[in-house]
Write an enzyme that holds these catalytic residues in place. Structure first.
Site, PDB file in Angstrom:
ATOM      1  N   ALA A  95       4.511  15.123  24.351  1.00  0.00           N
ATOM      2  CA  ALA A  95       5.147  14.391  23.307  1.00  0.00           C
ATOM      3  C   ALA A  95       6.629  14.063  23.898  1.00  0.00           C
ATOM      4  CB  ALA A  95       5.283  14.995  21.850  1.00  0.00           C
ATOM      5  N   LYS A 142      -2.761  17.129  17.410  1.00  0.00           N
ATOM      6  CA  LYS A 142      -3.717  18.335  17.271  1.00  0.00           C
ATOM      7  C   LYS A 142      -4.833  18.195  16.157  1.00  0.00           C
ATOM      8  CE  LYS A 142      -2.267  20.702  20.979  1.00  0.00           C
ATOM      9  NZ  LYS A 142      -2.761  20.267  22.136  1.00  0.00           N
ATOM     10  N   TYR A 187       7.133  21.219  15.554  1.00  0.00           N
ATOM     11  CA  TYR A 187       5.625  20.963  16.134  1.00  0.00           C
ATOM     12  C   TYR A 187       5.431  19.457  15.654  1.00  0.00           C
ATOM     13  CZ  TYR A 187       1.484  21.751  18.755  1.00  0.00           C
ATOM     14  OH  TYR A 187       0.581  21.972  19.919  1.00  0.00           O
ATOM     15  N   SER A 211       5.373  23.056  28.707  1.00  0.00           N
ATOM     16  CA  SER A 211       5.266  22.362  27.423  1.00  0.00           C
ATOM     17  C   SER A 211       5.846  22.915  26.139  1.00  0.00           C
ATOM     18  CB  SER A 211       3.726  21.936  26.866  1.00  0.00           C
ATOM     19  OG  SER A 211       3.434  21.239  28.079  1.00  0.00           O
ATOM     20  N   VAL A 250      -4.653  11.388  32.953  1.00  0.00           N
ATOM     21  CA  VAL A 250      -5.844  11.165  32.116  1.00  0.00           C
ATOM     22  C   VAL A 250      -5.655   9.727  31.029  1.00  0.00           C
ATOM     23  CG1 VAL A 250      -6.637  13.370  31.581  1.00  0.00           C
ATOM     24  CG2 VAL A 250      -4.759  12.637  30.171  1.00  0.00           C
TER      25      VAL A 250
HETATM   26  P1  NAP Z   1       1.763  23.146  30.354  1.00  0.00           P
HETATM   27  O1  NAP Z   1       1.626  24.146  31.456  1.00  0.00           O
HETATM   28  O2  NAP Z   1       2.958  22.291  30.494  1.00  0.00           O
HETATM   29  O3  NAP Z   1       0.342  22.143  30.394  1.00  0.00           O
HETATM   30  C1  NAP Z   1       0.471  20.773  30.051  1.00  0.00           C
HETATM   31  C2  NAP Z   1      -0.462  19.922  30.920  1.00  0.00           C
HETATM   32  O4  NAP Z   1      -0.591  18.609  30.382  1.00  0.00           O
HETATM   33  C3  NAP Z   1       0.464  19.943  32.291  1.00  0.00           C
HETATM   34  O5  NAP Z   1      -0.406  20.194  33.511  1.00  0.00           O
HETATM   35  C4  NAP Z   1       0.686  18.371  32.341  1.00  0.00           C
HETATM   36  O6  NAP Z   1       1.103  17.791  33.456  1.00  0.00           O
HETATM   37  C5  NAP Z   1      -0.559  17.722  31.648  1.00  0.00           C
HETATM   38  N1  NAP Z   1      -0.379  16.463  31.379  1.00  0.00           N
HETATM   39  C6  NAP Z   1       0.620  15.813  30.527  1.00  0.00           C
HETATM   40  N2  NAP Z   1       0.414  14.533  30.487  1.00  0.00           N
HETATM   41  C7  NAP Z   1      -0.775  14.498  31.349  1.00  0.00           C
HETATM   42  C8  NAP Z   1      -1.440  13.204  31.764  1.00  0.00           C
HETATM   43  N3  NAP Z   1      -1.146  11.832  31.198  1.00  0.00           N
HETATM   44  N4  NAP Z   1      -2.420  13.222  32.553  1.00  0.00           N
HETATM   45  C9  NAP Z   1      -2.859  14.472  33.049  1.00  0.00           C
HETATM   46  N5  NAP Z   1      -2.206  15.797  32.611  1.00  0.00           N
HETATM   47  C10 NAP Z   1      -1.049  15.469  31.888  1.00  0.00           C
HETATM   48  O7  NAP Z   1       1.486  23.794  28.995  1.00  0.00           O
HETATM   49  P2  NAP Z   1       0.447  24.669  28.038  1.00  0.00           P
HETATM   50  O8  NAP Z   1       1.177  25.276  26.999  1.00  0.00           O
HETATM   51  O9  NAP Z   1      -0.182  25.251  29.284  1.00  0.00           O
HETATM   52  O10 NAP Z   1      -0.394  23.321  27.581  1.00  0.00           O
HETATM   53  C11 NAP Z   1      -1.606  23.265  27.587  1.00  0.00           C
HETATM   54  C12 NAP Z   1      -2.418  23.163  26.447  1.00  0.00           C
HETATM   55  O11 NAP Z   1      -2.211  23.916  25.500  1.00  0.00           O
HETATM   56  C13 NAP Z   1      -1.984  21.846  25.599  1.00  0.00           C
HETATM   57  O12 NAP Z   1      -2.851  21.058  25.230  1.00  0.00           O
HETATM   58  C14 NAP Z   1      -1.101  22.521  24.645  1.00  0.00           C
HETATM   59  O13 NAP Z   1      -0.536  21.632  23.670  1.00  0.00           O
HETATM   60  C15 NAP Z   1      -2.130  23.631  24.373  1.00  0.00           C
HETATM   61  N6  NAP Z   1      -1.341  24.923  23.559  1.00  0.00           N
HETATM   62  C16 NAP Z   1      -0.205  25.491  24.134  1.00  0.00           C
HETATM   63  C17 NAP Z   1       0.367  26.632  23.402  1.00  0.00           C
HETATM   64  C18 NAP Z   1       1.517  27.136  23.776  1.00  0.00           C
HETATM   65  O14 NAP Z   1       2.205  27.897  23.038  1.00  0.00           O
HETATM   66  N7  NAP Z   1       1.757  27.057  25.042  1.00  0.00           N
HETATM   67  C19 NAP Z   1      -0.194  27.115  22.165  1.00  0.00           C
HETATM   68  C20 NAP Z   1      -1.492  26.437  21.848  1.00  0.00           C
HETATM   69  C21 NAP Z   1      -1.930  25.298  22.639  1.00  0.00           C
HETATM   70  P3  NAP Z   1       2.282  17.485  34.135  1.00  0.00           P
HETATM   71  O15 NAP Z   1       3.088  18.992  33.976  1.00  0.00           O
HETATM   72  O16 NAP Z   1       2.133  17.018  35.525  1.00  0.00           O
HETATM   73  O17 NAP Z   1       3.060  16.540  33.197  1.00  0.00           O
END
Ligand code: NAP
Length: 262
Positions: free
Chosen positions: A96, A163, A156, A196, A66
């Site tokens: 991050a 966020k 965080y 993440s 992205v």
């Molecule tokens: P995740 O599985 O690590 O997903 C994060 C995704 O972001 C990965 O697929 C990663 O791809 C992708 N990404 C990072 N840099 C990118 C780039 N430049 N271009 C395209 N893709 C990129 O973790 P997740 O927890 O499911 O996170 C998904 C969302 O949910 C995030 O916005 C996170 O902040 C949010 N969220 C998570 C939680 C939680 O507790 N887990 C809670 C609230 C919100 P790569 O692996 O290839 O880098």
């Protein structure tokens, strides 16, 4: 009838089976959507293709970092060629530097701050703009946020600030795109153990703290986040835009818990 029959959904952010985007993709296929997944780099191409196939043989997998405008343009061109239009976009992306999620926020470097903003917040604007020509019939754009946007959650840090910008972007995009019947919302998910999340110092303590205090006395199940994403992508969510919907077992309403764990 399934809630998303006839809809094409672009879901960005599947890295593995623990990704929130993976649960969302499963729920979207269950509800009849044509799902498109993306991978950030060639390193993850095969993995995401395998994951896509496991969800459904019809899932299409395309490249998209992205932060690279040309890749967003190429993604839009391929989607136009294959489907003509897109109905739903799920932005489930954040990044991050690990050191910025463990030391005091005041130590955040300029580069670390800008990186978190670019990947985790600005990318929603860039993705929305790229998909706009593919949404002439309206649609639904959503992103994933966290409570750290509006309250201090220790460690965080720079991601909380990203966020906060992301949630503000949701409101401005909702205002911009509403006249085209495009809705823009955020789902603020409770903590879930994903790749993440593991980068955040003491994350397991966060999980324990939340399950002790949240009204539902448990943590968030990714399937609950996914079902809310279905709702927002479906006709059932047609009146909702510019909102942040908490799917967090109720944790965000709590101020002080005197009977933890009871
Ligand atoms: P995740 O599985 O690590 O997903 C994060 C995704 O972001 C990965 O697929 C990663 O791809 C992708 N990404 C990072 N840099 C990118 C780039 N430049 N271009 C395209 N893709 C990129 O973790 P997740 O927890 O499911 O996170 C998904 C969302 O949910 C995030 O916005 C996170 O902040 C949010 N969220 C998570 C939680 C939680 O507790 N887990 C809670 C609230 C919100 P790569 O692996 O290839 O880098």
């Amino acid at each position: 009838m399934a809630l998303l029959t006839g809809k094409t959904a672009l879901i960005l952010g599947v890295a593995n089976k623990w990704s929130l985007a993976y649960a969302i993709a499963q729920a979207y296929v269950r509800e009849g959507a044509q799902v498109v997944l993306t991978y950030q780099s060639d390193r993850l191409k095969l993995t995401v293709e395998e994951l896509g196939k496991e969800i459904s043989p019809d899932v299409l997998v395309l490249a998209c970092d992205v932060t690279v405008p040309e890749q967003l343009d190429a993604l839009a061109a391929t989607l136009k060629e294959k489907f003509g239009t897109v109905d739903t976009v799920v932005h489930s992306i954040a990044f991050a530097n690990r050191e910025d999620l463990s030391r005091p926020y005041v130590q955040t470097s300029r580069d670390g701050y800008l990186l978190a903003q670019e990947v985790s917040s600005y990318s929603l604007v860039a993705v929305s703009r790229a998909m706009l020509p593919l949404m002439p019939n309206g649609g639904s754009i959503m992103t994933l946020s966290y409570l750290g946007a509006v309250r201090v959650v220790e460690n965080y840090n720079v991601m909380g600030v990203a966020k906060a910008a992301l949630e503000a972007s949701v409101r401005y995009l909702a205002s911009d795109l509403g006249a085209q019947n495009i809705r823009v919302n955020a789902i603020s998910a409770g903590p879930v153990k994903t790749t993440s999340a593991r980068g955040i110092k003491d994350f397991s303590k966060v999980l324990d703290g939340v399950s002790a205090v949240a009204p539902l006395r448990r943590n968030t199940d990714p399937a609950e986040v996914a079902d809310t994403a279905v709702f927002l992508g479906s006709n059932l969510g047609r009146g909702i835009t510019g909102n942040v919907i908490y799917v967090d077992a109720g944790f965000q309403v709590m101020a002080l818990a005197l009977s933890q764990g009871s």
